[in-house]
Each structure stands twice: as C-alpha cells, then as structure tokens.
Design a protein around this motif. Structure first.
Motif, PDB file in Angstrom:
ATOM      1  N   ARG A  83      52.255  38.593  54.528  1.00 13.09           N
ATOM      2  CA  ARG A  83      51.986  39.060  53.166  1.00 13.09           C
ATOM      3  C   ARG A  83      50.844  38.258  52.538  1.00 13.09           C
ATOM      4  O   ARG A  83      49.955  38.831  51.883  1.00 13.09           O
ATOM      5  CB  ARG A  83      53.266  38.914  52.337  1.00 13.09           C
ATOM      6  N   ALA A  87      46.968  39.399  51.226  1.00 11.60           N
ATOM      7  CA  ALA A  87      46.435  39.025  49.916  1.00 11.60           C
ATOM      8  C   ALA A  87      45.106  38.291  50.052  1.00 11.60           C
ATOM      9  O   ALA A  87      44.152  38.552  49.296  1.00 11.60           O
ATOM     10  CB  ALA A  87      47.450  38.160  49.172  1.00 11.60           C
ATOM     11  N   THR A  97      42.388  40.747  51.095  1.00 11.62           N
ATOM     12  CA  THR A  97      42.013  41.603  49.961  1.00 11.62           C
ATOM     13  C   THR A  97      41.171  40.826  48.958  1.00 11.62           C
ATOM     14  O   THR A  97      40.164  41.349  48.436  1.00 11.62           O
ATOM     15  CB  THR A  97      43.273  42.156  49.275  1.00 11.62           C
ATOM     16  N   TYR A 109      35.378  47.455  48.601  1.00 10.45           N
ATOM     17  CA  TYR A 109      36.345  47.905  47.597  1.00 10.45           C
ATOM     18  C   TYR A 109      37.420  48.811  48.196  1.00 10.45           C
ATOM     19  O   TYR A 109      38.550  48.854  47.680  1.00 10.45           O
ATOM     20  CB  TYR A 109      35.630  48.643  46.465  1.00 10.45           C
ATOM     21  N   VAL A 164      40.830  47.282  48.840  1.00  8.34           N
ATOM     22  CA  VAL A 164      41.701  46.799  47.761  1.00  8.34           C
ATOM     23  C   VAL A 164      42.975  47.636  47.624  1.00  8.34           C
ATOM     24  O   VAL A 164      44.085  47.075  47.639  1.00  8.34           O
ATOM     25  CB  VAL A 164      40.923  46.723  46.427  1.00  8.34           C
ATOM     26  N   PRO A 165      42.898  48.966  47.473  1.00 12.54           N
ATOM     27  CA  PRO A 165      44.163  49.718  47.350  1.00 12.54           C
ATOM     28  C   PRO A 165      45.036  49.623  48.596  1.00 12.54           C
ATOM     29  O   PRO A 165      46.258  49.579  48.493  1.00 12.54           O
ATOM     30  CB  PRO A 165      43.698  51.161  47.094  1.00 12.54           C
ATOM     31  N   GLY A 191      45.198  47.052  50.628  1.00 10.07           N
ATOM     32  CA  GLY A 191      45.788  45.727  50.606  1.00 10.07           C
ATOM     33  C   GLY A 191      46.934  45.603  49.617  1.00 10.07           C
ATOM     34  O   GLY A 191      47.975  45.017  49.926  1.00 10.07           O
ATOM     35  N   ILE A 192      46.755  46.154  48.427  1.00 12.15           N
ATOM     36  CA  ILE A 192      47.813  46.080  47.407  1.00 12.15           C
ATOM     37  C   ILE A 192      49.061  46.830  47.872  1.00 12.15           C
ATOM     38  O   ILE A 192      50.191  46.338  47.758  1.00 12.15           O
ATOM     39  CB  ILE A 192      47.305  46.648  46.068  1.00 12.15           C
ATOM     40  N   LEU A 193      48.856  48.035  48.418  1.00 18.57           N
ATOM     41  CA  LEU A 193      49.994  48.821  48.900  1.00 18.57           C
ATOM     42  C   LEU A 193      50.687  48.104  50.050  1.00 18.57           C
ATOM     43  O   LEU A 193      51.928  48.042  50.102  1.00 18.57           O
ATOM     44  CB  LEU A 193      49.509  50.202  49.349  1.00 18.57           C
ATOM     45  N   PHE A 239      50.794  44.863  50.657  1.00 23.57           N
ATOM     46  CA  PHE A 239      51.501  43.700  50.123  1.00 23.57           C
ATOM     47  C   PHE A 239      52.858  44.107  49.557  1.00 23.57           C
ATOM     48  O   PHE A 239      53.882  43.452  49.808  1.00 23.57           O
ATOM     49  CB  PHE A 239      50.653  43.039  49.038  1.00 23.57           C
ATOM     50  N   ILE A 240      52.883  45.207  48.806  1.00 23.46           N
ATOM     51  CA  ILE A 240      54.132  45.684  48.196  1.00 23.46           C
ATOM     52  C   ILE A 240      55.126  46.129  49.268  1.00 23.46           C
ATOM     53  O   ILE A 240      56.313  45.777  49.234  1.00 23.46           O
ATOM     54  CB  ILE A 240      53.838  46.830  47.210  1.00 23.46           C
ATOM     55  N   SER A 258      56.673  43.280  51.204  1.00 19.83           N
ATOM     56  CA  SER A 258      57.662  42.585  50.377  1.00 19.83           C
ATOM     57  C   SER A 258      58.997  43.320  50.351  1.00 19.83           C
ATOM     58  O   SER A 258      60.059  42.699  50.288  1.00 19.83           O
ATOM     59  CB  SER A 258      57.128  42.422  48.946  1.00 19.83           C
TER      60      SER A 258
END
Length: 483
Positions: free
Chosen positions: A98, A102, A105, A187, A190-191, A193-195, A197-198, A201
């Motif tokens: 995780r 981050a 990203t 860029y 980024v989306p 990576g965020i998805l 990470f979630i 988790s």
C-alpha cells in the motif's frame, strides 16, 4: 497434500477446528487489485520514451540528455528490489504494498509538476522506489492470499496487465503527446493509484514474516552497485555511440556482483539469498525463465523499430500491430489452467516454449509485402504462448518454497526478471549493430533486423534444456495434473 502443508505453502495462518474465519475475497479480485498497480508501473516505464523529445524542448535541453530520466528510475529499481522481501517481512506485506502504491503515485504527481530536468530526475527516483516495492511485494501478497489450487488462474489474471503495459506504452504515449500535454503521462497514474490504495486497504490481509537477523546493509550496497551498473549498461547498449560507457558499466556490475557473491557466502541472511537456487523447481524456473526473457525483452525494442524504419509505418500504426501480442496474452488466462491440468508444467513448458520461441523467430521473415492480417495473427499467437510461459514459470518457481522463504524468493526472482529483460534489449541491440557493422550499413536494413530476431530467439530456445529438468510431478498439486 495435507491442509497444514497447504497453509504453509500459501502463507495462510491455520485456525483451531470450529473457528469461524472471515470469508476471503475472491482470488480474481485480489489478482486484479495487484495487477492494476503493476500495470500502472509497467505502462509508465514504457510510455515515457515516446514523450522525451517533447519534454526536452520544454526543459530547454537536448533530447539525448533526457535519457537520465529513464536511467534514474532503473537506479531505484536496482537498489531497492533486493530489499523488498526483508522490508515486507518487517513491516507487513499489505503495509509495504500500500505504501509503495502511495509513493509511486506521489512520484507521478511530482514528475507531472517538474519545471526542469533536475526536478524530474528527483521525482523519477521516488517513482522508482515505489515501483521497486510494488513488483515483488505485489507477487508476495498474491502468493500469501491465494490457495494453491487457485494459483494458476490468479497468476494468469496478474500477469496479463504486466505484459500489456510495455506493449501499450508507446502508442498511448504517442496519443498523449499528440493530443494532450506530456504531463498527462504521469497524471493518468493518480486515479489508478488512489483506487489501488483504497482496495488494498479493504481487501488485502496483513502478513509479517519472521525476522532473520541483522539487515544486510553492506550486501544492499554491493548488490545495488552491481545491479544498477548492469541495468544501466544493458540499457545504454541500445543507443548509438554509447558502446564504451556500456561496456564499462557492465564490467563494474560484474566486479561488484562477484564481490557480493563472496560476501553472501559469509552472511547469515544476505539481501539476495542464492541458496534458493538449491531448490530444484525454483532454480529451473529462474534459469529457463531468464533465457526466455531474452526474447521478451528484445521484442518490444526490435519489432516497433523495424515496422517504422523498414515498413514505413507511423508510430501509431506500428503500435496498432504490436498490440496483437497483448490481445493474445488476454486470451491465455482462460486456457492456462486447462493446459497445465492436462499436460503438467514440464511437458507444457517444453512444447509451448518451442512454439513460442519459433513463433517470434518468424518476425525475422516479416517483409513489407506481407499482409498486415497475417503479421497480426502471428503476433497474436506469439503473445498467447509467451504469456503462458511466464504464467507457468511464475507459479512453479514457488512450488517447493516454504512460507518462511517466500519473501526472499520473490525479491530474488523479481531481481533476475528485471535484469534479464534489460539484457534482452542489450542482446537485440548488439546483434542489430553487429550485423550492420559486418554488412557495412550505417542504417539498419531488413536483413539486420532478421539477424537480431534469430539471435535472441536462438538464445531463448536453449531454455528447453532447463524445461526438461523439471520433475514430471512439479507443481502437480497446483495444476491438478497426474503424471
């Protein structure tokens, strides 16, 4: 195989009889979560090359000087991949994976904001740190989260995006540079990576390995210098006018590599554990997979170059043809399990290894008057068979690896995987340039590309020797094959 043995091999903790366990997420979901992160890393590694001339103009530097943006990323990979297993054992595989997403990203955002080349190099180093942890730890997470009976299907889902990323990189980069700003190359991470990470988790369980003594700091230094020099040397060998520097770097890498081997013999827990090569299935997978990756590394370098220089195709058109291998890879995931269950790892890898390598050898005979549909079809099946090989190698490598050594094995395997892919570019470029020198060509001709394809596939064909050394029962409890 007993339940206890299965639990040790998969890294899943046992529970008392009668205990109600939390339902595990579907293995396909786990594989796709990990694959999305690996796809992001693989796509980014190749998409950047297309944008370097445009970035050089914005930064006010010459295009050749932009190569440091590629090599700085390789430097981070070389230094930190060997340490990934120990770090995952210490802090937990979910936490490290995780965090790697981050960091990657964050590095992507910094790359997109870079006002000059110096800042970009710094951002690429950060990206490389995240990428170095994502590749081996992602595989480690999969091995510890999926039951052995689901290994084949899960690895099929995992490896397809990793194979597609390098193929889609050049055409995607060309589209972004043509119709958008080059900063969107970074860029788009980024989306994803965020998805990722979630989802990590929510769905990935934490697992920490056992501590194995003091961290091998000096070994990390020796392996970092060795691998960094070798990766840089292999990468620079594909550029004109860099032969001297390439040879020097490869020589430095070999010297420090020899020093590391001597150091590792006397260290209780070396950063790269070569004692793993005493495990038969692991050794055979590393050796056969390394030889096969010579072709996989060279093909994305040679084929688009030939299609553009000798067939007169644009970068977009060449990318549209090369994408056939990605489509073949996607088909593979639906059939790999059935083939392995019917024929087993040894027989499947031996036969399909021949078919795959000889299929790529056909690229040596491609000519501009060939129908595009025929070239596309050949590449489609090449992608299918090559993808099958790496799915099988990545599974059978861990057949005899116990839970305590799983993290060391993933670090070791990923390190050699990255090294041999870079070596494939080196061999392809060396064969191409040697043919040009012998035939006194200043620019590569079709015959030179033919020589290069035949050289790299001839090397990969020797993997058959190691494929035949697999036990007839290798991975039988994973594939379901009865020898």
């Amino acid at each position: 195989m007993s339940d206890q043995t299965c639990q040790v091999a998969t890294g899943q903790p046992s529970a008392p009889i009668g205990t109600t366990l939390k339902p595990a997420p579907n293995f396909r979901l786990i594989a796709l979560i990990i694959a999305s992160a690996m796809f992001m890393e693989q796509l980014d590694a190749t998409v950047l090359a297309t944008a370097l001339p445009t970035m050089a103009r914005d930064f006010g530097v010459s295009p050749p000087s932009m190569s440091i943006a590629l090599t700085s990323y390789l430097l981070s990979l070389a230094i930190f991949i060997p340490a990934s297993g120990r770090v995952a054992d210490r802090f937990g595989s979910r936490t490290v994976f995780r965090t790697a997403i981050a960091v990657f990203t964050l590095g992507s955002i910094l790359c997109a904001q870079a006002p000059n080349l110096t800042f970009l190099v710094f951002a690429r180093l950060i990206q490389g740190l995240g990428g170095a942890m994502m590749m081996p730890v992602g595989r480690l997470v999969l091995m510890r989260s999926v039951q052995r009976k689901d290994f084949v299907a899960a690895m099929s889902w995992l490896l397809v995006p990793a194979l597609i990323g390098p193929i889609l990189g050049p055409p995607v980069g060309g589209l972004i540079v043509t119709y958008l700003d080059w900063r969107w190359i970074f860029y788009i991470n980024v989306p994803i990576g965020i998805l990722g990470f979630i989802l990590v988790s929510i769905y990935i369980e934490e697992f920490k390995g056992e501590s194995k003594g003091k961290f091998d700091t000096f070994g990390l230094f020796l392996s970092g210098v060795s691998l960094g020099s070798l990766l840089f040397g292999f990468e620079m060998s594909s550029r004109s006018g860099e032969a001297g520097t390439s040879i020097l770097l490869i020589a430095i890498g070999l010297v420090f590599g020899a020093a590391y081997l001597r150091h590792a013999r006397n260290h209780p827990s070396p950063i790269l554990d070569f004692s793993l090569m005493r495990v038969p299935s692991f050794k055979e997978s590393v050796m056969a997979g390394s030889l096969t990756r010579i072709t996989q590394g060279a093909q994305p370098f040679l084929l688009p170059l030939m299609l553009q220089l000798q067939f007169g195709l644009s970068a977009a058109s060449a990318g549209g043809i090369v994408v056939a291998t990605a489509l073949g890879s996607m088909l593979m995931k639906a059939t790999a399990g059935k083939i392995l269950r019917r024929y087993g790892f040894r027989n499947s890898l031996t036969v399909i290894g021949w078919i795959s390598t000889l299929g790529y050898a056909l690229c040596a005979f491609f000519r501009p008057d060939w129908p595009i549909w025929l070239i596309f079809t050949i590449l489609f099946f090449c992608g299918f068979f090559m993808s099958f090989q790496f799915t099988a190698y990545n599974i059978v490598a861990y057949d005899q690896i116990d839970r305590e050594r799983m993290s060391s094995a993933t670090s070791f395997y990923t390190t050699f995987q990255q090294l041999m892919l870079s070596l494939g570019i080196c061999v392809g470029a060396l064969a191409l340039n040697t043919s040009m020198l012998v035939q006194d060509h200043t620019d590569p001709k079709l015959g030179d590309f033919s020589v290069a394809f035949l050289v790299v596939t001839a090397i990969s064909l020797t993997a058959t020797i190691w494929n035949r050394r697999f036990s007839p029962n290798a991975g039988s409890d994973i594939s379901g094959h009865q020898a």
